[in-house]
Design an enzyme around this catalytic site. Structure first.
Site, mmCIF file in Angstrom:
data_model
loop_
_atom_site.group_PDB
_atom_site.id
_atom_site.type_symbol
_atom_site.label_atom_id
_atom_site.label_comp_id
_atom_site.label_asym_id
_atom_site.label_seq_id
_atom_site.Cartn_x
_atom_site.Cartn_y
_atom_site.Cartn_z
ATOM 1 N N CYS A 112 -13.345 -0.892 8.508
ATOM 2 C CA CYS A 112 -12.361 -1.025 7.397
ATOM 3 C C CYS A 112 -12.593 -0.137 6.278
ATOM 4 O O CYS A 112 -13.784 0.048 5.576
ATOM 5 C CB CYS A 112 -12.746 -2.706 7.048
ATOM 6 S SG CYS A 112 -12.780 -3.860 8.270
ATOM 7 N N HIS A 129 -9.403 3.394 -1.236
ATOM 8 C CA HIS A 129 -8.092 2.775 -1.177
ATOM 9 C C HIS A 129 -7.797 2.027 -2.519
ATOM 10 O O HIS A 129 -7.812 0.491 -2.354
ATOM 11 C CB HIS A 129 -7.848 1.766 0.220
ATOM 12 C CG HIS A 129 -6.442 1.372 0.184
ATOM 13 N ND1 HIS A 129 -5.539 2.261 -0.196
ATOM 14 C CD2 HIS A 129 -6.049 0.309 1.013
ATOM 15 C CE1 HIS A 129 -4.401 1.522 0.075
ATOM 16 N NE2 HIS A 129 -4.777 0.366 1.006
ATOM 17 N N CYS A 137 0.976 -1.212 -0.095
ATOM 18 C CA CYS A 137 0.041 0.077 0.162
ATOM 19 C C CYS A 137 0.856 1.266 0.067
ATOM 20 O O CYS A 137 0.160 2.478 -0.258
ATOM 21 C CB CYS A 137 -1.105 0.080 0.970
ATOM 22 S SG CYS A 137 -1.960 -1.516 1.184
#
Lengths: 379, 379
Positions: free
Chosen positions: A200, A326, A74
């Site tokens: 999340c 994300h 990430c």
């Protein structure tokens, strides 16, 4: 950056939207770009598209320049950014395009289960993957230890989600964003104790890009530049079991120390931060590792209102990974896009007052790779 | 470097063998290493192991330093090397470990068909993969055009295989190596016209590593250092249809010009070269792009004996990818290992006489990424 969320474009078209937006903003033409630094984490696995740097460069009309792809989970595009900054600062290049792109939603043809399996490839192949540990579990372990050591609660974690979803509604490019409350977060299913679904971040599709130019040239382009005054990068041990401490996130502390030293600042100077809140607990660990909150006090920062846009230490005004979304390889440079807008005073309804010094914290894998970047408004 | 060929070790153990060999050679301990630059192309796809830089660093006892993984198809570890050289030259780091590792043989559990499919992910996803084009086909197209323009023959290509297999028998780390002849090569099955099986390099398992240190420190360690005097890196268009010329391999020419200029040499100064002969035709294109042979004359270089170890312009004394083997991410730094041994005079039965200036040519994807490195013996 593009909006984050489901996109039906192929990677190169998605990336082109971000790259051209950055070039338009700066008034920089393709033939002025000396090098291309790409962050993409999973293209090979998700859609059989690996050697992406030359492909994306060709697609946007760049040819004959050096292109390279980074994969650091990430933290991929932040690491690409670090290398571009080093190359420009040392005089190797004058103008570098840096960006990231990823497709992670069912638009790829892959469901959440398969994406979760692919993404778990960033944890330890022998010691973690065979146990069934996926990333909600990785960060649940880190967070549980913080709860044990400091008394951080599920309600405090939920407050982080409430804050970042509140921020996200002011970000027209965010995947999610709306006002919610702690009760609603706690009513969502448990994914990995202590995380409920709303703790999340989502997998998103998206792309982001920035241009790194030498200080001499910065004022010769059209967009208002910001100064990169520090980029710290450190790596912690994997698997989790090899770390000296779980909630400390050592790499983040060392990367922050390096970045702050380069910039000549301390944590007290930071006006706004974008941190890697892949899970609500990760934001708590990050704001402590960055020194924005004392160890053990990060858990109540959102609940106390301190990390809201109008709080004492605004964190993730973009909505963060939690609400903005994300798209793995695009997240690092997207943080820099948000902070650039904040330092320019262009962040509209999510603008932090008098933002002059900004910090980005981007983490990869088992809290292993961490890049911390300091951006400052030019005098 | 490790031997190349089938290995039953996991990636981290394979890499450790190469890393520790480089550290032993230099007399450099883990705590003297400032940064780690890793080349791995396919770990995510081949064995669900993506975020490899921190994992491999932890496995060999490196912690707390910045680690990064590069993916640039077959040029992966050469590009990692370029970034390490830039970082050391600009003073960011003093001692950097650079290496590559890959597992590609059935030891991974994947057969040649599946590996070929995975590897084809480095060609163009939309314009090439759906047509069934895999890499033998990519290089067959480049080579066919060279045959059309210059009259290069299948027999001349086979002579490249004969030479590199001849060289490989003197390399104890080579995947293959034995004396053969043109007839035997031409009797093997056609894979992609004009390439027979013996025109194609194998997929191998293997690892390689080098240490990049600042000029000031080079003589303070135990191994005999060589000087890195040039590293050129360019990218050509993908897909193949977008290239201005197929057999020209433009990126290689531009990367060579950059590397030679940095080193202050011309092609005439090169004593030995390691080039990217993933297929025999690729060696022909490479030696022309590097300026070692005039355009159109590369086809007969092996047949005329010029590129043998004792020829006028020795090419691939290691056996090249063709015989030494091709563990994708490990190939670039393995070329540098071979050239270091040549410049030290340590190459035993494959030693090139009076090797003082050496060139490595490492190519990725559709002749897209190319890195050319000049190494020289220290005065």
């Amino acid at each position: 950056m593009t909006s984050f969320g489901p996109h039906d474009q192929p990677l190169e078209e998605l990336f082109a939207d971000a790259a051209f937006a950055s070039m338009d903003d700066a008034g920089i033409a393709g033939d002025e770009i000396d090098a291309f630094y790409l962050g993409n984490a999973l293209g090979g696995q998700t859609e059989s598209d690996t050697h992406l740097a030359p492909k994306l460069a060709t697609h946007i009309g760049l040819q004959g320049i050096p292109c390279q792809r980074f994969e650091d989970a990430c933290a991929t595009s932040s690491n690409a950014f670090k290398h571009a900054v080093q190359a420009v600062e040392s005089g190797v290049h004058d103008v570098a395009l840096v960006g990231g792109v990823e497709r992670c939603t069912p638009e790829t043809g892959l469901g959440t289960g398969e994406m979760t399996r692919i993404f778990a490839g960033a944890s330890h192949r022998q010691y973690e993957q065979p146990t069934g540990l996926t990333f909600p579990g990785v960060f649940a372990l880190l967070t549980k230890r913080h709860m044990h050591e400091y008394g951080t609660t599920e309600e405090q974690l939920a407050e982080v989600a409430v804050k970042n979803h509140h921020h996200g509604q002011f970000n027209p490019k965010a995947h999610f964003g709306r006002d919610t409350d702690v009760e609603a977060v706690l009513e969502t299913p448990i994914i990995a104790d202590p995380f409920h679904l709303m703790d999340c971040c989502p997998f998103s599709d998206g792309a982001s890009a920035v241009l790194v130019v030498s200080d001499d040239l910065a004022d010769s382009f059209t967009g208002e530049p910001v100064s990169v005054t520090g980029v710290g990068h450190r790596t912690d041990a994997v698997p989790l079991a090899d770390k000296a401490s779980l909630p400390e996130t050592r790499a983040a502390r060392d990367a922050a120390a390096e970045a702050y030293e380069q910039a000549g600042i301390t944590a007290d100077d930071v006006d706004v931060a974008e941190v890697h809140d892949c899970f609500t607990g990760a934001e708590v660990l990050a704001i402590e590792a960055l020194g924005l909150f004392e160890d053990g006090t990060g858990g109540r920062a959102a609940a106390d209102g301190e990390t809201y846009i109008d709080g004492e230490m605004p964190v993730n005004p973009s909505g963060g990974l939690k609400a903005k979304g994300h798209p793995i390889g695009a997240t690092g440079t997207a943080q820099l896009v948000e902070l650039t807008e904040q330092l320019r005073g262009d962040a509209a309804d999510r603008q932090v007052d008098d933002a002059r010094t900004a910090v980005a914290h981007n983490l990869g894998g088992d809290a292993a790779t961490t890049v911390v970047t300091v951006l400052e408004a030019r005098a």
